[in-house]
Design an enzyme around this catalytic site. Sequence first.
Site, PDB file in Angstrom:
ATOM      1  N   TYR A 263       9.456   9.053   7.517  1.00  0.00           N
ATOM      2  CA  TYR A 263       8.006   9.243   7.444  1.00  0.00           C
ATOM      3  C   TYR A 263       7.283   8.680   8.669  1.00  0.00           C
ATOM      4  O   TYR A 263       7.567   7.561   9.114  1.00  0.00           O
ATOM      5  CB  TYR A 263       7.427   8.581   6.168  1.00  0.00           C
TER       6      TYR A 263
ATOM      7  N   SER B 227      -6.401   3.345   6.923  1.00  0.00           N
ATOM      8  CA  SER B 227      -5.752   4.654   6.903  1.00  0.00           C
ATOM      9  C   SER B 227      -6.375   5.533   5.818  1.00  0.00           C
ATOM     10  O   SER B 227      -6.709   5.050   4.734  1.00  0.00           O
ATOM     11  CB  SER B 227      -4.268   4.487   6.588  1.00  0.00           C
TER      12      SER B 227
HETATM   13  O1  SAT Z   1       1.566   6.725   8.514  1.00  0.00           O
HETATM   14  S1  SAT Z   1       0.747   6.372   9.660  1.00  0.00           S
HETATM   15  O2  SAT Z   1       0.763   4.931   9.814  1.00  0.00           O
HETATM   16  O3  SAT Z   1       1.241   6.992  10.843  1.00  0.00           O
HETATM   17  C1  SAT Z   1      -0.834   6.872   9.365  1.00  0.00           C
HETATM   18  C2  SAT Z   1      -1.631   5.819   8.749  1.00  0.00           C
HETATM   19  O4  SAT Z   1      -1.255   5.309   7.685  1.00  0.00           O
HETATM   20  O5  SAT Z   1      -2.676   5.446   9.319  1.00  0.00           O
HETATM   21 MN    MN Z   2      -4.082   4.965  11.087  1.00  0.00          MN
END
Ligand code: SAT
Ligand code: MN
Length: 597
Positions: free
Chosen positions: A210, A261
Amino acid sequence: MASTQAAAASEQAPTKNPTLLAWVAKMAAMTQPDRIVWCDGSEAEKQRLTEQAVKDGTLIPLNPQKRPGCYLHRSNPNDVARVEHLTFICTPNKTDAGPTNNWMEPEAAYTKLSQLFEGCMKGRTMYVVPYAMGPLGGASTKIGVELTDSDYVVLNMRIMTRMGKAALDMLGDSDDFNRGLHSTGDVNPDRRYICHFPQDNTIWSFGSGYGGNVLLGKKCLALRIGSYLGREEGWLAEHMLILGVTSPKGETTYIAAAFPSACGKTNFAMMIPPKEYQGWKIETVGDDIAWMRPGPDGRLYAINPEAGYFGVVPGTNYKTNPNAMETISKDTLFTNVALTPDGDVWWEGKDGEVPEELIDWQGKPWKKGSTEKAAHPNSRFTAPMSNNPVLSAKANDPQGVPISAIIFGGRRSNTVPLVLQAFNWTHGVFLGATMGSETTAAATGKVGVVRRDPMAMLPFCGYHMGDYLQHWLDMQKSIPQLPKIFQVNWFRQDKNGKFIWPGYGENMRVLEWIVNRVQGRVPTQETLLGWVPRQDQGLNLKGLDLSEEAVLEATSIKEDEWKSELKSQEVFFEQLGTKAPEALMLQRKLLIARLDG
Ligand code: SAT
Ligand code: MN
């Protein structure tokens, strides 16, 4: 075996960099791949890898008429988000990682992960991926090399970073590069570790495919290792978008904004102003990460270290983010969205009718009306920033852009008003430090619970959070022309749980106030928490379909809510122990005095 590999690695290597060659050979001896492929970043390489990924089922080609150059990837259903509980900062002393990070002693971590990496690439290819974070040749730019056994990772890194020969050329013979090692392993969550070794400029990631766990330039290097380097070297690595807002008079103001996020950073960075704002223009410098350092003129300059966007798909449509819709119309990798019968992709919140039938993100048939989500809530697009119709020309400028305002924004259904301005830098750092936010699907775990998330960096700070906040305070001395600091909250809800503020393009109204404050053009009103827009000469609400009461509700400050907020902040500061910066404790006392007064 090991020595043959080492020899083969250096024979085919497009570099003579002795440190790099020795490290690749050492990692190959441990992981024992059948092949080592040095990535050059060329079109031909992209074609080759894409064809191979289609053949092995990693990528599903989408309808070339509808989405030229686009592919769908389905991850293992146990591997759909960042895993904060499996993410470690490996510093010699536990206190250096601080109370908000998981910690492992470096030797113990290397030993534990070596057992997993040992022979894990047998029968597989090890790709050597040199990449630059930041415009090539820039003083702020950093080089990393990621070794991975995933063609999906290579294809993503190709979009997200300046990858290949150019990065290797920039590195030359230097030993100053981040050493990243990644294997998807058997994608078993019991054998999944994302380990950072700041002192060694090294990242080892095992058992995941991921984004945030495996695209090592992003959260691992640009934020966790980056924040550590930033403290050593006197700059800031932040979880912030960067945008330029240009007024009808042609004056451009650059703003950096931190949000956790999946709280709309990409939408904000690409926003289209509402029709009342004819002549205004927003341009994107970055949508997720800012590296900021003082410039020779005394201002704070920011670069976006990335070259692409890894954005949340659900909720993206022509109303919420038309520029993102354009951006993902071609040459985009989609992860964990649904597939339509005619080979296009679909997600919750996409424009138009919900299709009768789909293949869901797990590859299973899905029918309209199903209670299951067709696309995973954290499904993502990986798209080159060059696809963005409002990409700022400055996105490729190694100097970066001078930042006039910094915004801190959490996702809060109550307590935090729509917008306020900090009284000064120290107070602004306090606002950032006391950010709270409701959790989202971007990380594994419960969604919707408030947690303290200082500067939206809780999952991304590579050292002790108390030292990090002190570093922010200390930066004041090296920035003669400090940006002004603001706090925003787009997510306040009414009694019925409905968002009060319309958000998206309408956030332009808040942005205009911020620009006006920065340029010293509008008066303001003092409150307990900071300066807020005045009722008379405040936010421009012309043409906004929102009642006066709703605006008052979105901007209200409720003392009882603040009393419990202060308690929750106290728990956070107590966690920092003696490293809670004195200046922030004083800010806290002042706020309490204002509330009690
Ligand atoms: O999964 S990522 O860290 O790339 C995206 C995010 O959670 O900000
Ligand atoms: Mn981010």
